[in-house]
Design an enzyme around this catalytic site. Structure first.
Site, short mmCIF file in Angstrom:
data_model
loop_
_atom_site.label_atom_id
_atom_site.label_comp_id
_atom_site.label_asym_id
_atom_site.label_seq_id
_atom_site.Cartn_x
_atom_site.Cartn_y
_atom_site.Cartn_z
N ASP A 121 53.39 61.70 43.39
CA ASP A 121 52.22 60.88 43.06
C ASP A 121 52.22 59.66 43.97
O ASP A 121 53.28 59.18 44.39
CB ASP A 121 52.27 60.43 41.60
N ASP A 139 45.57 65.98 41.32
CA ASP A 139 45.15 65.54 39.99
C ASP A 139 43.65 65.23 39.96
O ASP A 139 42.97 65.53 38.98
CB ASP A 139 45.94 64.30 39.55
#
Length: 158
Positions: A121, A139
């Site tokens: 991330d 995402d």
């Protein structure tokens, strides 16, 4: 391949492109930031911050157990296949595109997780101590795809 021809080759090429693009960006971010927690401010309220998520959204089901990445990736791939099968049966091009977005994000995160047991991330939004959990492009693809699929599903049911 279970009716994917109905989705169309342009969408499938787009799917492969999005998966590859996400994985390349994650790789470059890891090369740039190196250590988990390293952060580079870009504009006020937005940083690139390296994080590794061993769970799913917001760290739910976080586990260091050796089998966790395989289980989570298997579930993700199963969802990707189910969404692709369902969208292939639809005649709506927006629903097909939404399914491809969802499937590209799900597959990219599953592949990334299998590499080192965690999803990379790096998108970090917030202000001072108020921060949204870091996330990645895959995402975003999953979120937009799921939202569009829900809207398309609702329209198909009406």
């Amino acid at each position: 391949m279970f009716g994917l021809r109905r989705i169309g080759s342009v969408y499938l090429v787009f799917w492969v492109f999005l998966v590859a693009f996400d994985l390349i960006v994650k790789s470059q971010i890891e090369r740039l930031l190196v250590d988990v927690g390293t952060s580079v401010p870009l504009v006020p309220g937005f940083n690139l911050t390296l994080g590794h998520n061993r769970g799913v959204s917001f760290g739910i089901l976080d586990s260091d157990h050796w089998i966790a990445p395989y289980l989570l990736s298997s579930v993700a791939v199963g969802l990707v296949v189910a969404v692709l099968i369902w969208t292939a049966q639809q005649k709506s091009k927006p629903v097909n595109a939404a399914g491809i977005l969802f499937a590209s994000g799900g597959l990219a995160n599953a592949i990334d997780r299998l590499g080192d047991g965690a999803v990379t991330d790096f998108l970090d939004f917030g202000w001072q101590a108020l921060r949204w959990p870091t996330f990645n492009l895959a995402d975003v693809f999953v979120f937009i795809g799921a939202a569009l699929l829900l809207l398309g599903w609702k329209r198909l049911k009406v």
